[in-house]
Design an enzyme around this catalytic site. Structure first.
Site, PDB file in Angstrom:
ATOM      1  N   ASP A  91      -4.670  -8.071  18.392  1.00  0.00           N
ATOM      2  CA  ASP A  91      -3.383  -8.431  17.802  1.00  0.00           C
ATOM      3  C   ASP A  91      -2.402  -8.676  18.946  1.00  0.00           C
ATOM      4  OD1 ASP A  91      -2.744  -5.939  18.751  1.00  0.00           O
ATOM      5  OD2 ASP A  91      -2.480  -5.013  16.786  1.00  0.00           O
ATOM      6  N   GLY A  93       0.480  -7.241  19.585  1.00  0.00           N
ATOM      7  CA  GLY A  93       1.337  -6.126  19.968  1.00  0.00           C
ATOM      8  C   GLY A  93       2.594  -6.063  19.132  1.00  0.00           C
ATOM      9  N   GLY A  94       2.902  -7.161  18.451  1.00  0.00           N
ATOM     10  CA  GLY A  94       4.125  -7.215  17.652  1.00  0.00           C
ATOM     11  C   GLY A  94       4.205  -6.121  16.602  1.00  0.00           C
ATOM     12  N   GLN A 207       4.638 -15.408   8.146  1.00  0.00           N
ATOM     13  CA  GLN A 207       5.538 -14.328   7.731  1.00  0.00           C
ATOM     14  C   GLN A 207       6.340 -14.825   6.524  1.00  0.00           C
ATOM     15  OE1 GLN A 207       5.727 -11.175   8.579  1.00  0.00           O
ATOM     16  NE2 GLN A 207       4.433 -11.088  10.419  1.00  0.00           N
ATOM     17  N   ASP A 284      -8.764  -6.391   8.394  1.00  0.00           N
ATOM     18  CA  ASP A 284      -8.909  -5.200   9.231  1.00  0.00           C
ATOM     19  C   ASP A 284      -8.060  -4.102   8.632  1.00  0.00           C
ATOM     20  OD1 ASP A 284      -6.266  -6.458  10.318  1.00  0.00           O
ATOM     21  OD2 ASP A 284      -6.306  -4.424  11.107  1.00  0.00           O
ATOM     22  N   CYS A 322     -26.093   5.291  -0.474  1.00  0.00           N
ATOM     23  CA  CYS A 322     -25.741   4.786   0.859  1.00  0.00           C
ATOM     24  C   CYS A 322     -26.925   4.963   1.806  1.00  0.00           C
ATOM     25  CB  CYS A 322     -24.520   5.529   1.399  1.00  0.00           C
ATOM     26  SG  CYS A 322     -24.041   5.018   3.066  1.00  0.00           S
ATOM     27  N   CYS A 324     -26.763   4.813   5.089  1.00  0.00           N
ATOM     28  CA  CYS A 324     -26.335   5.101   6.466  1.00  0.00           C
ATOM     29  C   CYS A 324     -27.029   6.350   7.001  1.00  0.00           C
ATOM     30  CB  CYS A 324     -24.812   5.219   6.557  1.00  0.00           C
ATOM     31  SG  CYS A 324     -24.129   6.852   6.256  1.00  0.00           S
ATOM     32  N   CYS A 327     -25.853   9.723   5.430  1.00  0.00           N
ATOM     33  CA  CYS A 327     -26.328  10.025   4.077  1.00  0.00           C
ATOM     34  C   CYS A 327     -27.842  10.237   4.052  1.00  0.00           C
ATOM     35  CB  CYS A 327     -25.912   8.921   3.116  1.00  0.00           C
ATOM     36  SG  CYS A 327     -24.118   8.853   2.916  1.00  0.00           S
ATOM     37  N   HIS A 353     -20.035   7.095   8.238  1.00  0.00           N
ATOM     38  CA  HIS A 353     -20.269   6.793   6.816  1.00  0.00           C
ATOM     39  C   HIS A 353     -19.217   5.828   6.264  1.00  0.00           C
ATOM     40  CE1 HIS A 353     -20.912   6.871   2.568  1.00  0.00           C
ATOM     41  NE2 HIS A 353     -19.607   7.072   2.467  1.00  0.00           N
TER      42      HIS A 353
END
Ligand code: ZN
Length: 387
Positions: A91, A93-94, A207, A284, A322, A324, A327, A353
């Site tokens: 990103d 930094g804003g 924006q 994200d 799951c 993973c 699990c 997880h």
């Protein structure tokens, strides 16, 4: 070249895409885990690769303050510094300047702020934010923008949006003049040679606060500047979810369909599925990792607060659906014990997880789009409910 984006299939508004970056392919819609200071807290890079993470997000603000952009640049850029061979987005930094600095001073030139670490004074401009992101060397970097506070009156939102547009032009101008300075342009090993002639991609950020007309105008004028991808910023700033959704929907229709669309800073598992269904390609959020460290786990049966005493003798896996490594190996009782004992391993396992759950969720979304099925969380079941 920098990135290329192809849409392989659509399903309603949802899109299945392939985003090619200098550091590998990203299948979209994609969820990008947040690696704030060149680290996804508690999880090593080899496990992130095993989980199938194709792109990570790094925070320029944090890396600029520590260890410093010049240090990372001299060490070959973020990928080599953190031993992450796949794609990275930073990103500008804003957002951190706006969210972590109540005493910031915004001017036409840029933003003056104080470090949250030691109180030292710093100044970010569109040019310096580009210089920092070029030095860090992510595959995708973001224009410097002002994240408008919420609530704000219309005149204030307009002025902020206009400032972001002027900063977008300055960001692009600086980037175009300096994009060859990315650390990969000086390959020091045979492996890096493949990166010669590869460049970063700079995305613009829409924006306009919660005002749909200003969002439209922001998108249209940003498109005139021309970027290889567009982000929707300034959301998840305290507004109700229905409003977030309305703004996202209204903004998406003004973004070019052949470019990646990145919705910044969302959301819950339900929300990322919903936004992917609306045509968002990249997302994200710190939620899966931050919640994990506080013992809040997302499962196919709903949210689990692992700290609760009722799990103390529970031999079942956290989520029987799951696959993973957590699990597959550990019981709820053990996870609850680790959390209660304040063990570092609790944060590690919980984060693994939750990330796995988010990545599986997006994998299922991509599968649904490919098959032409409805894009929803756990097809055929009700959406996640609070336990
Ligand atoms: Zn799991």
């Amino acid at each position: 070249m920098s990135i290329s984006f192809e849409i392989e299939a659509t399903n309603g508004c949802a899109r299945l895409g392939r985003l090619k970056t200098p550091h590998g392919l990203v299948e979209t819609p994609v969820f990008m885990p947040v690696g704030t200071v060149a680290s996804v807290k508690g999880v090593s890079q080899d496990i992130l690769e095993e989980l199938g993470v194709q792109i990570l997000l790094g925070n320029t603000y944090h890396l600029y303050l520590r260890p410093g952009v010049e240090r990372v640049r001299q060490l070959g850029g973020l990928h080599r510094f953190m031993a992450w061979p796949r794609a990275i987005l930073t990103d500008s930094g804003g957002f951190q300047v706006f969210s972590l600095n109540e005493l910031r001073q915004v001017s036409e030139e840029g933003v003056k702020f104080r470090s949250h670490l030691d109180g030292s004074s710093h100044f970010f401009t569109p040019e310096s934010a580009m210089e920092a992101q070029i030095g860090l060397g992510a595959d995708i970097i973001m224009a410097f923008d002002e994240c408008t506070e919420h609530p704000a009156d219309r005149e204030r939102v307009r002025q902020s949006m206009e400032l972001t547009l002027r900063w977008a032009e300055r960001s692009k101008k600086y980037f175009e003049g300096h994009k060859n300075e990315v650390p990969w342009s000086r390959p020091s090993s045979v492996v890096d040679r493949r990166l010669e002639d590869q460049l970063q991609a700079l995305f613009g950020i829409v924006q306009g606060g919660m005002d749909l007309a200003l969002r439209k105008e922001s998108a249209e004028r940003l498109i005139e500047i021309e970027f290889p991808g567009y982000a929707i910023g300034g959301l998840s700033v305290g507004e109700p979810r229905a409003l977030t959704r309305a703004v996202v929907e209204a903004t998406l229709e003004h973004l070019p369909s052949d470019k990646p669309r990145y919705l910044m800073g969302v959301g819950t598992p339900e929300e990322i599925v919903e936004y992917a269904g609306m045509g968002v390609d990249m997302m994200d959020c710190v939620l899966p990792t931050r919640a994990a460290r506080h013992g809040l786990l997302f499962t196919s049966g709903g949210r689990v607060s692992i700290k609760q005493a009722r799990y103390a003798g529970d031999e079942a896996p956290l989520d029987a659906n799951c696959g993973c490594r957590v699990c597959q190996s550990y019981s709820r009782a053990y996870l609850r014990h680790l959390y209660a004992a304040n063990e570092v391993l609790a944060q590690v396992l919980n984060t693994v997880h939750n990330l796995s759950f988010y990545l599986d969720t997006m994998r299922a979304v991509r599968h649904s789009i490919a098959l032409g099925n409805k894009v929803q969380l756990f097809p055929g079941e009700q959406s996640l409910a609070e336990p």
